[in-house]
Design an enzyme around this catalytic site. Structure first.
Site, mmCIF file in Angstrom:
data_model
loop_
_atom_site.group_PDB
_atom_site.id
_atom_site.type_symbol
_atom_site.label_atom_id
_atom_site.label_comp_id
_atom_site.label_asym_id
_atom_site.label_seq_id
_atom_site.Cartn_x
_atom_site.Cartn_y
_atom_site.Cartn_z
ATOM 1 N N TYR A 179 19.650 -47.568 38.664
ATOM 2 C CA TYR A 179 18.626 -47.447 39.699
ATOM 3 C C TYR A 179 17.258 -47.050 39.144
ATOM 4 C CZ TYR A 179 15.854 -45.722 43.560
ATOM 5 O OH TYR A 179 14.815 -45.498 44.430
ATOM 6 N N LYS A 214 13.776 -49.448 39.073
ATOM 7 C CA LYS A 214 12.505 -49.080 39.700
ATOM 8 C C LYS A 214 11.373 -49.065 38.674
ATOM 9 C CE LYS A 214 12.076 -48.183 43.497
ATOM 10 N NZ LYS A 214 11.829 -49.059 44.664
#
Length: 378
Positions: A171, A175
């Site tokens: 994750y 990002k």
């Protein structure tokens, strides 16, 4: 959700000339947690916008406030589908790219996370360039910077504070990759009918700290899990690790102000990233949760967590069991243990200087709204 109350006269971000009057806006992930806050705030603060398109995998009319006057168009679509994205973005003036697969617990595969967060962002950038969209506001995350799994503290830092970012999980890595794509796209040629030779894309990236507020799935899970345990939550994180948390309504407000600035003063914000925080108390992660969950009927057990070796063992065991047993992913993993144990808080002076950001909702109001929602959960 009633209309927001401003915390001070400067919170309006300027006169109506600075607004989004007559514009066509798109919110990707507009029925998600943050996206739904942004959609409501846009409808409340920008009454004269021409059209608001809400792109989401599961469009939900129930999330729209009453009396939006037909200005909203719900669009079912997946940001991983370039065609759907292109159609939704065509001819818009501002795109708020809030769609994201948020998972730090291991419930989603690295491939799924990359497809939504990285490939989806590529599709949005291409859709902006092909569809004549001059402004792209991206919802990034503090996790593009940290906390890192080594435990290096970041106390009230800003965008220029050195920090050894280490992305060990899908994750935060996704990002960081997506934010880089957005910022590198600043100044890219945009095809427009008014200017056949092309205008220029203005991109801005906003980095919220941990977000809380109405419809926050983790708060809901903690509340219902605590009720199932008789109203108790065990402490698993150290009480001295300061974290900054931010109310979803204030994150949405920063998006609105950034969009206004990108349209009127692109040279001041284009290609820039901004941390997003407000006046919420700086506290250890579980102690902050208790400020919300305590009045809703839960109590935090223990002044200090169990010994660290035991927690690390439980975190590894939880991940192993989560891979073979059905149900939601465990909240305690080696990554969440490391992140929750690492002090991390930010300042927003850059956003204050660049486009006049001030929190729209003071802490007391943000807490009251969140508590009202928590108490209403069955």
């Amino acid at each position: 959700m009633e209309p927001p109350q401003e915390s001070d006269p400067q919170a309006s971000g300027g006169t109506q000339e600075c607004g989004l009057r007559g514009r066509v806006l798109v919110v990707t992930g507009g029925c998600g947690f943050l996206g739904s806050h942004l959609v409501r705030l846009l409808l409340e603060r920008e009454p004269e916008l021409r059209e608001l398109r809400v792109l989401d995998l599961n469009p939900d009319p129930a999330l729209l406030p009453p009396g939006h006057g037909g200005r909203v168009r719900l669009v079912r679509g997946d940001v991983g589908d370039a065609g759907a994205v292109g159609r939704a973005l065509w001819g818009a003036h501002v795109v708020f790219h809030a769609a994201s697969l948020v998972d730090v617990w291991g419930g989603s595969s690295a491939q799924d996370i990359a497809r939504v967060n990285v490939q989806g962002t590529k599709n949005v950038i291409r859709g902006c360039r092909a569809g004549g969209v001059p402004v792209l506001i991206y919802t990034s995350s503090m996790e593009v910077v940290g906390p890192n799994t080594r435990g290096d503290p970041f106390l009230r830092g800003d965008e220029d504070t050195p920090y050894p970012a280490r992305h060990s999980e899908p994750y935060p890595l996704s990002k960081a990759q997506a934010e880089r794509l957005v910022l590198e796209a600043n100044g890219a040629t945009v095809r427009t009918q008014e200017c056949p030779g092309g205008g220029r894309l203005v991109t801005v990236s906003l980095r919220p700290t941990g977000i809380y507020g109405e419809r926050h799935l983790l708060l809901r899970r903690l509340l219902l899990g605590g009720r199932a345990l008789g109203g108790w939550l065990p402490r698993t994180l150290p009480p001295h690790a300061e974290h900054g948390r931010v109310y979803a309504g204030n994150v949405a407000w920063m998006h609105v102000l950034a969009a206004r600035a990108a349209l009127l003063r692109p040279q001041a914000v284009g290609g820039e990233s901004f941390f997003c925080y407000d006046s919420s108390p700086l506290a250890a992660y579980e102690d902050f949760n208790q400020l919300l969950l305590g009045p809703a009927g839960l109590r935090l057990i223990g002044r200090s967590p169990p010994p660290r070796p035991l927690l690390e063992l439980l975190a590894r065991l939880g991940v192993a069991l989560g891979r073979v047993l059905p149900g939601p992913a465990p909240l305690l993993t080696p990554y969440t243990l490391a992140v929750g144990s690492t002090p991390f808080s930010v300042r927003t002076r850059k956003a204050e200087r660049s486009f006049g950001y001030r929190p729209l909702f003071p802490w007391e109001r943000a807490r009251e709204r969140t508590l009202r929602w928590l108490r209403g959960l069955g």
